[in-house]
Design an enzyme around this catalytic site. Structure first.
Site, short mmCIF file in Angstrom:
data_model
loop_
_atom_site.label_atom_id
_atom_site.label_comp_id
_atom_site.label_asym_id
_atom_site.label_seq_id
_atom_site.Cartn_x
_atom_site.Cartn_y
_atom_site.Cartn_z
N ASP A 10 -1.73 -15.85 -11.62
CA ASP A 10 -2.68 -14.82 -11.21
C ASP A 10 -2.76 -14.92 -9.68
O ASP A 10 -3.14 -15.96 -9.14
CB ASP A 10 -4.03 -15.15 -11.86
CG ASP A 10 -5.14 -14.23 -11.41
OD1 ASP A 10 -5.00 -13.50 -10.41
OD2 ASP A 10 -6.20 -14.27 -12.07
N ILE A 11 -2.41 -13.85 -9.00
CA ILE A 11 -2.31 -13.90 -7.53
C ILE A 11 -3.64 -14.28 -6.87
O ILE A 11 -3.64 -14.83 -5.77
CB ILE A 11 -1.76 -12.55 -6.99
CG1 ILE A 11 -1.16 -12.74 -5.59
CG2 ILE A 11 -2.81 -11.45 -7.03
CD1 ILE A 11 -0.30 -11.57 -5.12
N GLY A 32 -5.82 -3.07 -12.72
CA GLY A 32 -4.70 -3.98 -12.50
C GLY A 32 -5.00 -5.05 -11.47
O GLY A 32 -6.10 -5.62 -11.44
N ASP A 34 -5.44 -4.80 -8.34
CA ASP A 34 -6.49 -4.34 -7.42
C ASP A 34 -7.87 -4.75 -7.95
O ASP A 34 -8.68 -5.35 -7.22
CB ASP A 34 -6.37 -2.80 -7.31
CG ASP A 34 -7.14 -2.21 -6.15
OD1 ASP A 34 -7.70 -2.96 -5.34
OD2 ASP A 34 -7.18 -0.97 -6.07
N SER A 117 3.58 -1.37 -7.33
CA SER A 117 3.97 -0.13 -8.05
C SER A 117 4.51 -0.34 -9.46
O SER A 117 4.75 0.64 -10.18
CB SER A 117 5.00 0.71 -7.27
OG SER A 117 4.39 1.37 -6.19
N GLY A 119 3.16 -1.56 -12.13
CA GLY A 119 2.20 -1.48 -13.23
C GLY A 119 1.94 -0.02 -13.58
O GLY A 119 2.84 0.70 -14.01
N VAL A 120 0.71 0.41 -13.37
CA VAL A 120 0.29 1.78 -13.68
C VAL A 120 1.16 2.81 -12.95
O VAL A 120 1.41 3.90 -13.47
CB VAL A 120 -1.19 1.97 -13.31
CG1 VAL A 120 -1.63 3.41 -13.44
CG2 VAL A 120 -2.08 1.10 -14.17
P1 ADP Z 1 0.38 -0.34 -9.31
O1 ADP Z 1 -0.70 0.68 -9.43
O2 ADP Z 1 0.87 -0.51 -7.88
O3 ADP Z 1 1.48 -0.15 -10.30
P2 ADP Z 1 -0.84 -2.48 -10.94
O4 ADP Z 1 -1.99 -3.32 -10.57
O5 ADP Z 1 -1.02 -1.51 -12.06
O6 ADP Z 1 -0.36 -1.73 -9.58
O7 ADP Z 1 0.40 -3.40 -11.29
C1 ADP Z 1 1.18 -4.07 -10.36
C2 ADP Z 1 1.69 -5.36 -10.98
O8 ADP Z 1 0.67 -6.36 -10.84
C3 ADP Z 1 1.99 -5.28 -12.47
O9 ADP Z 1 3.25 -5.89 -12.71
C4 ADP Z 1 0.85 -6.10 -13.11
O10 ADP Z 1 1.27 -6.77 -14.30
C5 ADP Z 1 0.58 -7.10 -12.02
N1 ADP Z 1 -0.74 -7.76 -12.05
C6 ADP Z 1 -1.91 -7.36 -12.63
N2 ADP Z 1 -2.88 -8.25 -12.41
C7 ADP Z 1 -2.34 -9.26 -11.65
C8 ADP Z 1 -2.82 -10.49 -11.12
N3 ADP Z 1 -4.10 -10.87 -11.28
N4 ADP Z 1 -1.95 -11.27 -10.41
C9 ADP Z 1 -0.67 -10.88 -10.22
N5 ADP Z 1 -0.15 -9.74 -10.70
C10 ADP Z 1 -0.97 -8.94 -11.42
#
Ligand code: ADP
Length: 171
Positions: A10-11, A32, A34, A117, A119-120
């Site tokens: 988890d970042i 996500g 964010d 980018s 994810g969603v």
């Molecule tokens: P975007 O809208 O830019 O696609 P998202 O947040 O939907 O952004 O997804 C970007 C990536 O971050 C996805 O691969 C998702 O699985 C990943 N992600 C979601 N939560 C976390 C987290 N807590 N730490 C690291 N990566 C995450």
């Protein structure tokens, strides 16, 4: 020497100079990664973000990290995937490059990226990972960074990053 690392986690748990947020154009929070970053940083983060006036796609803006173990958050906005012929690769490259530019400007030496980018916003993860790792390799060659970390969020994403790194001869 710069180490380019792939760490599945988890970042929001990383104690680095900056974690990158895959934000949206408002910078006011979302789902996500964010949402996770805003929850972990606490309400002061959205307060600072609301004074930034949003962020165009491909650009990047920096804030403090507040309650995060990371000192700063670099907020960038990746492209929404529309099939690949709407300038998406160039916009994703810009997002990564501008994060590095902002980090250098603030003398930051460790930076961690989520899969911007992927994810969603629907960008194919393998293509995005190739762009991310290629740019990291260029930035590493320029010097100045100790650690450039990529943070896949699950084991499938980790494999995608490791395969992309192997194909590029990184790591
Ligand atoms: P975007 O809208 O830019 O696609 P998202 O947040 O939907 O952004 O997804 C970007 C990536 O971050 C996805 O691969 C998702 O699985 C990943 N992600 C979601 N939560 C976390 C987290 N807590 N730490 C690291 N990566 C995450």
């Amino acid at each position: 020497m710069t180490s380019i690392e792939i760490i599945q986690t988890d970042i929001t748990t990383l104690a680095v100079d900056a974690i990158v947020n895959a934000a949206n154009n408002t910078l006011l929070g979302g789902g996500g990664v964010d949402g996770a970053i805003h929850r972990a940083a606490g309400p002061q983060l959205v307060q600072e973000c609301s004074a930034l006036g949003g962020c165009p796609t491909g650009e990047a803006k920096i804030t403090k990290g507040y309650r995060l173990p990371a000192k700063h958050v670099i907020h960038t906005v990746g492209p929404v995937w529309h099939g690949g012929d709407k300038g998406e690769p160039r916009l994703l490259e810009n997002a990564y490059r501008n994060c590095f530019r902002v980090a250098r400007h603030h003398n930051l030496t460790s930076i961690a990226f989520p899969a911007i980018s992927a994810g969603v916003y629907g960008y194919p993860m393998a293509d995005g990972a190739k762009i991310a790792l290629s740019i990291a390799s260029e930035e590493a060659a320029k010097g100045g960074f100790e650690r450039i970390i990529f943070v896949p969020f699950n084991s499938q994403a980790e494999k995608v990053y490791r395969d992309a790194a192997a194909a590029l001869g990184i790591g």
